[in-house]
Scaffold this motif. Structure first.
Motif, PDB file in Angstrom:
ATOM      1  N   ASP A   1      -5.414  25.879 -15.678  1.00 30.67           N
ATOM      2  CA  ASP A   1      -6.256  27.017 -16.036  1.00 30.67           C
ATOM      3  C   ASP A   1      -5.505  28.034 -16.874  1.00 30.67           C
ATOM      4  O   ASP A   1      -5.602  29.239 -16.654  1.00 30.67           O
ATOM      5  N   GLY A   2      -4.755  27.553 -17.830  1.00 27.74           N
ATOM      6  CA  GLY A   2      -4.058  28.462 -18.721  1.00 27.74           C
ATOM      7  C   GLY A   2      -2.794  29.047 -18.153  1.00 27.74           C
ATOM      8  O   GLY A   2      -2.114  29.830 -18.801  1.00 27.74           O
ATOM      9  N   GLN A   3      -2.458  28.700 -16.936  1.00 24.56           N
ATOM     10  CA  GLN A   3      -1.221  29.227 -16.354  1.00 24.56           C
ATOM     11  C   GLN A   3      -0.230  28.097 -16.197  1.00 24.56           C
ATOM     12  O   GLN A   3      -0.577  27.010 -15.746  1.00 24.56           O
ATOM     13  N   LEU A   4       0.990  28.402 -16.522  1.00 21.85           N
ATOM     14  CA  LEU A   4       2.022  27.389 -16.365  1.00 21.85           C
ATOM     15  C   LEU A   4       2.529  27.399 -14.934  1.00 21.85           C
ATOM     16  O   LEU A   4       2.874  28.440 -14.400  1.00 21.85           O
ATOM     17  N   LYS A   5       2.531  26.229 -14.350  1.00 16.84           N
ATOM     18  CA  LYS A   5       3.092  26.144 -13.002  1.00 16.84           C
ATOM     19  C   LYS A   5       4.230  25.148 -13.037  1.00 16.84           C
ATOM     20  O   LYS A   5       4.101  24.081 -13.631  1.00 16.84           O
TER      21      LYS A   5
END
Lengths: 356, 352
Positions: free
Chosen positions: B256-260
């Motif tokens: 969702d657009g976040q880097l994890k």
């Protein structure tokens, strides 16, 4: 000079490495033993400091660390003792006695490159250690073997003592092993077992009956003392030894100590030379290698009974030196005995609360 | 002693919880061993590992292009027998040689010695009737401390962890950090006695819970996966497993657009003992799993296709390794090298 023995240090090396010792020895004052300083900043009569760690999860597993009081971690000797008791059939020739076996595991301490290590040296060290531990722990009567018998001729307790040598950097392997084993034996609890009316043998689980301690009498302390003879005395001692060795055979003391005095008899005539011999308590491996002779004692602290009393090293040592070393050993043993008792009472207090 | 059991019964663990970790570096004097580490799981299982190397090697063991890795395993009691030697030469050597960069030390010897310093005897918990026959595996091997008695999986796990840490402590180049976890599959009645599971709390509501134990079913013979079993649980287990992961670097995903990023864990070692496992557990676990999809697993060197429960066991072990063991390892090194004030960054460096 007579033939060169491998473990008699040439006097000049000793003088170079321990100038203070030799300088004060050539002086007439007897304060040599208190003013000299060793390589690890101890005085000749300062022993290594013991520290003990009981296993937090079970009884009968004890880790003993001997380290120099000044630099506690730099070099230390660490020995872990583990006790286990099992029911086995007794030997045919001894149906009323339990069994005790001592096993020494040197792998962690002696794991050196197989190409680099001199295997004879290491094996001899371990063999000597095993033999002395066997004498001290098994044949000394520390564990009452008759009390280990459950049903004569059928079932007896077999107590196995495993000594893990984790580090031997500070020497004194025997001291650490004997003390670790003695404290672990007192700490260990075995399952209670009983012979019922019909002859049936019942071994109770720890939830059914409280675990029972082993039959241990007294305690044990082992001490090593390195003897440094002043150069003049060492040279003349070696010369006399070569002559005396032809007509005298070596007596190895095993039990009471009077046998060793015979070795010093040849030296009585030559005892008047420059300075007194230096006695170092709890010698490090380097000091052992450079010493004229090494005296090993195992004794009971309370009664002062010597169980093992050996001299290693070809230089004959005067009987007075031997007796002085034994007195040192006795004093030291009393102090170590008190320390052991204190550890035992502390352990009793803490057991069942935050640890096992 | 029953007093020990009562103190551990005061706060039973959950199914997936490890015992508290304790890592000490530099236990043995530096002049003796190049690296030494002690690794403990709780009070009842600890190992001491010592590494010498790279040192001179015998001509007949010498390898011209890489280091010779020599492992020794010493049990606490008894003599080194078949079990200890097979653990050392088989398991430990296999696990370590897959992470140590042996080709950096040709013609030399790296010696690893591991000793079990603490192992707790099985203490039966309250409410366990010893007379009832256990569903555990019937072992033909003698009981400890016979030299042929097999090592428990927890003991093997602590030994592998200690050895891996001692190698890092010794400064020997490794491609990854080893984290080993032991897992047992036990009947539910055992798990309910020794651990705190959510099944107990929701028994009244009759709903299925996170751990996958189906309270409605009420089937006592159903099996539960426990992470880091103690000796009693291992004895009663239907099967026990050892999983060792090599953790290095990060797997970065975009969600969702976040880097994890989370640490990558490769499974490098698998050991199992035991019989068939219950497959009924699998479907409920998958259905109620918190995360939507099962985590992607990187599995190598497994010959046959494993059952789903087996994969579930690996998943649990992996999350224990990633969540607990790896951060503890990093923290122990941070404390040792940087001083105890600094907090280590558990995620490591993420390069954009």
């Amino acid at each position: 000079m007579a033939a060169v023995y491998s473990n008699v240090a040439p006097a000049n090396i000793t003088q170079a490495l321990f100038p203070q010792l030799m300088a004060s020895a050539s002086g007439s004052s007897s304060s040599a033993s208190s003013s000299a300083i060793r390589l690890d900043s101890r005085s000749p009569s300062t022993p290594l400091g013991p520290a003990i760690r009981y296993s937090p999860s079970q009884r009968g597993v004890v880790t003993l660390t001997l380290s120099s009081p000044h630099s506690t971690h730099a070099t230390s000797t660490i020995v872990q003792a583990a006790i286990h008791a099992e029911l086995v059939e007794p030997r045919d020739e001894r149906p009323y006695e339990g069994q005790v076996s001592v096993q020494v595991n040197p792998q962690m301490a002696l794991s050196m490159s197989s190409a680099a290590r001199t295997s004879n040296q290491a094996d001899a060290l371990i063999a000597d250690l095993e033999r002395r531990c066997d004498l001290a722990l098994r044949r000394s009567g520390l564990i009452d073997r008759e009390a280990l018998c459950l049903k004569a001729g059928q079932l007896v307790w077999d107590v196995s003592i495993v000594l893990h040598l984790q580090s031997l950097q500070a020497g004194n392997a025997l001291s650490a092993s004997v003390m670790a084993a003695a404290l672990a034996l007192v700490d260990y609890r075995r399952n209670d077992a009983a012979v019922e009316a019909g002859g049936r043998i019942v071994v109770y689980h720890e939830d059914e009956r409280v675990m029972v301690p082993l039959p241990i009498m007294g305690s044990l302390v082992a001490i090593e003392v390195a003897v440094f003879l002043p150069p003049a005395q060492a040279a003349s001692a070696a010369a006399t030894a070569a002559a005396a060795a032809a007509k005298k055979k070596q007596n190895r003391a095993d039990g009471m100590d009077e046998d060793d005095e015979e070795e010093g008899e040849a030296m009585v005539a030559h005892s008047s030379s420059a300075g007194e011999p230096i006695l170092l308590v709890d010698p490090t491996p380097l000091e052992v290698q450079l010493s004229s002779a090494l005296l090993v004692f195992v004794l009971t602290p309370n009664t002062g009974q010597f169980l093992v009393s050996e001299k290693i090293g070809r230089t004959p040592v005067d009987v007075n030196v031997m007796i002085k070393a034994m007195q040192l050993a006795e004093n030291r043993a009393r102090a170590m005995g008190e320390w052991q008792e204190e550890q035992k009472t502390q352990r009793e207090r803490r057991v069942g609360k935050d640890v096992v | 002693m029953s007093s020990q059991a009562s103190s551990s019964r005061a706060q039973p663990r959950t199914y997936n919880a490890l015992r508290p970790l304790n890592i000490s570096h530099g236990v043995l004097p530096l002049s003796h061993s190049t690296g030494s580490t002690s690794f403990s799981l709780g009070h009842s299982q600890s190992s001491l590992a010592s590494v010498q190397g790279p040192i001179e090697v015998r001509i007949r063991d010498e390898l011209t292009d890489q280091a010779t890795l020599q492992c020794t395993a010493i049990p606490l009691r008894g003599q080194q027998g078949v079990a200890a030697n097979s653990f050392a030469v088989g398991t430990l050597q296999k696990a370590l040689s897959s992470v140590v960069l042996l080709h950096r030390y040709p013609r030399s010897l790296i010696q690893v010695t591991v000793q079990t310093t603490d192992e707790a005897k099985a203490s039966t918990p309250l409410g366990w009737d010893r007379a009832q026959s256990s569903a555990g595996r019937k072992s033909i091997r003698p009981r400890r401390p016979h030299p042929d008695a097999s090592w428990t999986m927890a003991e093997r796990a602590t030994s592998v962890n200690a050895a891996g840490l001692a190698l890092i402590q010794a400064g020997i180049s490794c491609s990854a950090t080893i984290c080993a976890v032991s897992v047992a599959v036990v009947p539910r009645k055992v798990a309910r006695l020794t651990r705190k599971g959510k099944g107990r709390a929701t028994a009244a509501s009759g709903a299925m819970d996170e751990d996958g134990s189906d309270s409605e079913d009420g089937n006592e013979a159903a099996q539960i996966i426990l992470v880091d079993p103690d000796t009693f649980e291992e004895e009663q287990a239907a099967s026990v497993h050892l999983f060792a992961f090599a953790m290095a670097g990060q797997v970065v995903s975009c969600d969702d657009g976040q880097l994890k990023g989370e640490p990558e864990a490769r499974l490098i070692l698998v050991e199992s003992e035991g019989g068939k496992v219950d497959s009924r557990l699998v479907s409920s676990a998958a259905a109620t799993s918190k995360r939507g999809a099962l985590q992607p697993l990187i599995i190598s060197r497994i010959a046959s296709s494993p059952s789903l429960q087996y994969l579930e066991a690996i998943r649990r072990a992996r999350s224990a390794a990633v969540g607990k063991i790896h951060p503890a390892i990093r923290q122990s090194f941070d404390e040792q090298l940087l001083g105890s004030g600094k907090q280590g960054d558990a995620d490591g460096d993420v390069v954009m």
